[in-house]
Design a protein around this motif. Sequence first.
Motif, PDB file in Angstrom:
ATOM      1  N   UNK A  82     -53.384  15.260 -36.611  1.00 53.07           N
ATOM      2  CA  UNK A  82     -53.801  14.033 -35.931  1.00 53.07           C
ATOM      3  C   UNK A  82     -55.301  14.052 -35.693  1.00 53.07           C
ATOM      4  N   UNK A  83     -55.724  15.195 -35.214  1.00 56.63           N
ATOM      5  CA  UNK A  83     -57.144  15.292 -34.914  1.00 56.63           C
ATOM      6  C   UNK A  83     -57.992  15.148 -36.176  1.00 56.63           C
ATOM      7  N   UNK A  84     -57.433  15.680 -37.264  1.00 55.96           N
ATOM      8  CA  UNK A  84     -58.175  15.612 -38.520  1.00 55.96           C
ATOM      9  C   UNK A  84     -58.483  14.164 -38.876  1.00 55.96           C
ATOM     10  N   UNK A  85     -57.470  13.364 -38.743  1.00 59.12           N
ATOM     11  CA  UNK A  85     -57.652  11.958 -39.087  1.00 59.12           C
ATOM     12  C   UNK A  85     -58.741  11.331 -38.233  1.00 59.12           C
ATOM     13  N   UNK A  86     -58.667  11.676 -36.963  1.00 62.88           N
ATOM     14  CA  UNK A  86     -59.618  11.090 -36.029  1.00 62.88           C
ATOM     15  C   UNK A  86     -61.039  11.428 -36.451  1.00 62.88           C
ATOM     16  N   UNK A  87     -61.235  12.699 -36.823  1.00 66.40           N
ATOM     17  CA  UNK A  87     -62.570  13.137 -37.202  1.00 66.40           C
ATOM     18  C   UNK A  87     -63.046  12.393 -38.443  1.00 66.40           C
ATOM     19  N   UNK A 112     -62.278   9.626 -39.490  1.00 66.67           N
ATOM     20  CA  UNK A 112     -62.589   8.230 -39.233  1.00 66.67           C
ATOM     21  C   UNK A 112     -63.913   8.050 -38.528  1.00 66.67           C
ATOM     22  N   UNK A 113     -64.137   8.922 -37.553  1.00 63.25           N
ATOM     23  CA  UNK A 113     -65.344   8.698 -36.778  1.00 63.25           C
ATOM     24  C   UNK A 113     -66.556   8.663 -37.701  1.00 63.25           C
ATOM     25  N   UNK A 148     -66.398   7.778 -40.905  1.00 61.82           N
ATOM     26  CA  UNK A 148     -66.333   6.612 -41.781  1.00 61.82           C
ATOM     27  C   UNK A 148     -66.544   5.296 -41.067  1.00 61.82           C
ATOM     28  N   UNK A 149     -66.211   5.316 -39.800  1.00 62.61           N
ATOM     29  CA  UNK A 149     -66.345   4.066 -39.066  1.00 62.61           C
ATOM     30  C   UNK A 149     -67.786   3.584 -39.082  1.00 62.61           C
ATOM     31  N   UNK A 195     -69.431   3.163 -41.543  1.00 62.83           N
ATOM     32  CA  UNK A 195     -69.684   2.384 -42.741  1.00 62.83           C
ATOM     33  C   UNK A 195     -69.253   0.927 -42.573  1.00 62.83           C
ATOM     34  N   UNK A 196     -69.126   0.516 -41.314  1.00 67.28           N
ATOM     35  CA  UNK A 196     -68.610  -0.822 -41.127  1.00 67.28           C
ATOM     36  C   UNK A 196     -69.641  -1.893 -41.493  1.00 67.28           C
ATOM     37  N   UNK A 205     -79.853  15.076 -42.236  1.00 66.33           N
ATOM     38  CA  UNK A 205     -79.184  14.710 -41.001  1.00 66.33           C
ATOM     39  C   UNK A 205     -79.819  15.486 -39.868  1.00 66.33           C
ATOM     40  N   UNK A 255     -78.304  16.779 -37.512  1.00 66.17           N
ATOM     41  CA  UNK A 255     -77.169  17.419 -36.859  1.00 66.17           C
ATOM     42  C   UNK A 255     -77.515  18.780 -36.272  1.00 66.17           C
ATOM     43  N   UNK A 264     -70.311   8.444 -31.183  1.00 66.20           N
ATOM     44  CA  UNK A 264     -70.781   8.650 -32.555  1.00 66.20           C
ATOM     45  C   UNK A 264     -71.941   7.717 -32.895  1.00 66.20           C
ATOM     46  N   UNK A 306     -77.562  12.640 -32.304  1.00 68.19           N
ATOM     47  CA  UNK A 306     -77.068  13.982 -31.960  1.00 68.19           C
ATOM     48  C   UNK A 306     -77.864  14.541 -30.787  1.00 68.19           C
ATOM     49  N   UNK A 340     -66.830  -5.990 -41.967  1.00 65.06           N
ATOM     50  CA  UNK A 340     -66.134  -5.339 -43.058  1.00 65.06           C
ATOM     51  C   UNK A 340     -66.294  -3.839 -42.879  1.00 65.06           C
ATOM     52  N   UNK A 341     -65.208  -3.126 -42.774  1.00 67.26           N
ATOM     53  CA  UNK A 341     -65.268  -1.675 -42.596  1.00 67.26           C
ATOM     54  C   UNK A 341     -64.653  -0.992 -43.802  1.00 67.26           C
ATOM     55  N   UNK A 342     -65.331   0.058 -44.231  1.00 65.71           N
ATOM     56  CA  UNK A 342     -64.837   0.756 -45.429  1.00 65.71           C
ATOM     57  C   UNK A 342     -64.385   2.154 -45.055  1.00 65.71           C
ATOM     58  N   UNK A 344     -50.687  12.825 -40.695  1.00 68.20           N
ATOM     59  CA  UNK A 344     -49.470  12.761 -39.895  1.00 68.20           C
ATOM     60  C   UNK A 344     -49.057  11.320 -39.649  1.00 68.20           C
TER      61      UNK A 344
END
Lengths: 444, 792
Positions: A1-6, A8-9, A11-12, A14-15, A152, A154, B153, B157, B202-204, B218
Amino acid sequence: MMITKKAISRRALLRGMGVTLALPMLDAMTPALTAAAKPAVRLGFVYVPNGIIMDKWTPASEGADFVFKSTMKPLEKFREHLNVFSGLAQVQGRALGDGAGDHARAGATWLTGAHPKKSEVTIRAGISVDQVAAQALREHTQFGSLELGIESNQLAGGCDSGYSCAYTNTIAWRNATTPLPVENNPRAIFERLFGEGDSTDAASRLALMDSQRSILDYVNSGIKRLNAKVGARDRVKLAEYTDAIRDIERRIQKAEQQSATMKLPVMERPNAVPDEFEDHVRLVMDLQVLAYQSDLTRVITLMMAREGSNRPYRNLGISDGHHNITHHQNDPDKIAKVTKINEVHVKLFAYLLDKLKATPDGEGNLLDNSLIVYGSSICDGNLHTHHDLPIVLAGGGGGQVKGNKHVMLPKETPLNNLLLSMLDKAGVAVDKVGDSTGKLDCLA
Amino acid sequence: MNKRKILQLGIALLVCGWLVSGYQSGSQAQRRTTAATAAQRALINDYCVSCHNQKTKTAGIVLEGLDFNRVANNAEVWEKVLRKVSTGQMPPASAPKPEKKEAAALVAWLESTLDHADAVNPQPGRPTIHRLNRAEYSNAVRDLLAVDIQPGQWLPVDDSGHGFDNIGEVLSLSPALLEKYLSAARRVSRLAIGDKTIKPTEDRYLPRRNSRNEKTSDDLPFFSRGGLSFQHYFPLDGEYLIRVRTPSNGETGEPTRFFDHKLTVKAGLRSVGAAYPRQSAKAEPAVPGPRRPGGGAPPAMGAVANQPLDLRLDGARLQRFEIPETTSVEMIIVSGPFNATGRGETASRAKVFSCRPASALASTGEEATCAKQILTKLARRAFRRPVNEADVTPLLAFYERGRQAGEFDDGIQRALEAMLVAPDFLLRVETEPAGNRLNTAFRLNDLDLAARLSFFLWSSIPDEELLSLAEQRKLQDAATLQYQIRRMLDDPRAEALVNNFAGQWLQLRNLETITPDPDVYPGFDESLKLAFRRETELFFESILRENRSVMDLLEADYTYLNQKLAEHYGIRGVYGAQFRRVSLTAEQQTQRSGLLGQGSLLTVTSYPNRTSVVMRGKWILENLLGAAPPPPPPDIPDLKPKSHDGRLLTMREQLDMHRANAVCASCHARMDPLGFALENYDGIGKWRTKDAGQPIDASGKLPNGTKLNGPSELKKVLLTGHRDEFVATVIEKLMTYALGRGLEAHDAPSIRAIARQTEREQFRLPALIASVINSKPFQMRQAEPVKGTKTL
């Protein structure tokens, strides 16, 4: 579950592809119009890390009509706009009793000429030259300066032998204790410059600014209230807030003034960070030119990579990290790889100069009216030397600077002398900056 | 009541007894102390001062002329002495050494003297104002407004210091950051109330580079494979367009294609996914991504078969597309809202609108009353304290402006937008009690303590229960506090300790930035990287949730694996993409027991194309033993890749030569043997017995003569000979993170006290955490140190 969340954060971010935003019109705002006589000088500072292989760089002869060595070859077509310097040094980058950490000191000194404090926590260097310029020139533009980068941001914590990552992540210092983070995401740069309102309509943009201003007033009064309650060290922190608020308020005011003269052609904003290094650099440079062109700022720093960068350049067939191979120990294979990296950086710099030259500004073009310095604060990456730095200055400075010269200065001439001269040409009158000892008189 | 009285009496008696006996035997004790001091002074003079004197100042330490009767005045130096002598690092091997008994006596004397000074005059430190960092901002917004989209996010950073990014002193603020806070506040507040003027976007979403054909999330059905799944926030009720894009393919002449599905969606956070149903698994479809090996027969021309692809929303199938078998999902694009029909009934709106004006025709007064109620309630949570008129009035002014321009909800949006950039929300400022004397230590008030607790354990604001206890000043009660600690650790939000504390201590976050060279490590890909991280996260979480000892971090008979990772580790019998706990056989334990056998750690301490003995050794010293080597000196001689006769040297031989140099040896003699013990793991943590044709030699000798060979012996050395340093280091890391400041010499007595307290509980991680919370540095604060600064 957490993996998905990461996943996405990331990729989000790229909106919003396809959303178009307005760009302030180019010529309509050029400062040339306000003072028809003298075009505004734009300042640029382009940094490359880890030094340069110098025998492929430094021209053999002094003065005009020097022969370009292989690494600098892509700049040959800008000869008339080019000054190459030998003999400049940033001696505050040396250890001076602080031991290892030349990469951190290189990044921290390039535009400051101030010896940085060795610490991962309490950072201190000096105000950088771009920020000296920004503070003087900001009254003309919405942004005092822009800090751009490619890698980056980071990395945090310690990056080099007990020095904070701040020293290698940026070359811009607002003051001795406030390093300015670089922005590497083209979309974020675009939004910073041109706003993120939903509408291109000037009225709604102004309404947004107005609402922002009232929020800033509210924040300001909150800070004042806290200020009365806290101790001295905390008040220093709060002062950072007050400064930031003032900065944004000033920008809003400027934007409101300028909005009257804005023409709004439509341009698509970039959506994401390009995968390939060179595409990324070119896109950031496009935005840099746009910012100069629309006079949103006159001062821009750009780090081609952070100092000490260990990026592999796989598109050039180099899978070792850049920093690793600059410690080449005279291995010809490694030297050849470093040279390739040096070349691609110069090629990209030539792209920037090309764009500037192709962009009309006042009577001439942007390159005529710019002063863009390119180089590193390390000469030999293998030995970590901070003298005989690779430095070129491009641009005519609004007709004040003559090109086609290889200037050989006395050894150990402070780089800050050149930077001071750039400030002078840009109309920023200061007597001294960092460790400067005077202006160079060889530019005209 | 009775019990309490008896207890109080007991304490009073104890205190009296101590005072009386202290008084009576005062002169005697003083004589004893003087004798002890003289012995220690002699010891220091005999064995230390020849190097650490005023002239030579070796390592910047001067032990000459120190006042042995006022040890606390030089706590910083003495703590260093204590550490170096107790760990046997000083005096150095080459110098004469005192007898073990004498050294132990010095250590005991220093400990008790320093600890006593701390008991009499505690110095709990003074964390600087702390602005919320990215993780804290995300969590605070989630807990305040139920907008669970990690808005942190959008912020740059955070700078970090002392290994963590929650250090108040280091968290700076630039105009660019304030702009981002402003823009985040606008976006969050508009989503929270469902702003009708939100324009379509639009989100990709891209699949990760995955070299396996398996269930990828999951959120997707069990019998699915490939594709991708993600969470998308639908801001309003309305129509949305979901497009699955497949890439063009030069080889097959396949053009870019879109498979569209238009639908009406209710606002809120939902999962969107696309995956192939498992039963359609015929030939392996192409691996997404550009680095595709050329294997497999080319498809027959003109006979490209289709395969089904299911598009899902919250698990339910929306549509089955037939997409060419030769291609794959390149991205999914969600756009909308179009033709928005309403603000929706989202979790956020339920949370924000604790009241509603009675009707659409409600009077302005009625609306204002409700607005005031909403904002008072939210501001109390956001500011972590009871709020008053002065707090709410300016927020109501924002409400009024928004209300005039739109509806009631829009007024609330404006006020929320302001609240989210209010200094009281973004900054953690601790209250100084009125009339406090300068430089004295005082106990934090309950509200500040509650905030320290919730930011430590949850990286977020206090919840309702904690906040109301604090308002009633009940956290002063030890039992209540202990119950709250337990409750908070059991809460899912304590996952923040895994993400933020362990994520930084164990450098899991650095996995994001590493890129192993694909030519050297072709087996490495995005999903292995995620698996590395997930393994260590789950492992650390198990230590926390199962009340295990921190020693288990280094040695455990289980770990968490999925098929990908198990295969990487050479462990059989683990199938599928989901992680599960796997018991390790004795033999597997020699390779994979504890953190030091995990791919995450082994990879972040390697170069992109080879291992680094030095980086691994340094990591262990710094993060497990709390003995970071000093930065390397200037003019480091290069490693010599060739011997005098021109033979190429192995890395071990090169480092051996490097250590022959005395300056280098002082640190590398400590780092290198630790790193060599892990040489059986390659640069991405795969087990190997040979490197470049040569058998691996994982042996080494520590400066104190201890020999070790391979990871099992390394663990033994760490857990037996260096147990105390390891435990102290874990406490130090926890405390740095908990306090949000770097530790100082005056914190050392508290660290020792925590180690002593938790030894009885086998150093269980939750006990360590509770002890940190119960410590003086956590519960107290130093008042302003210098006089007169208020006038500045």
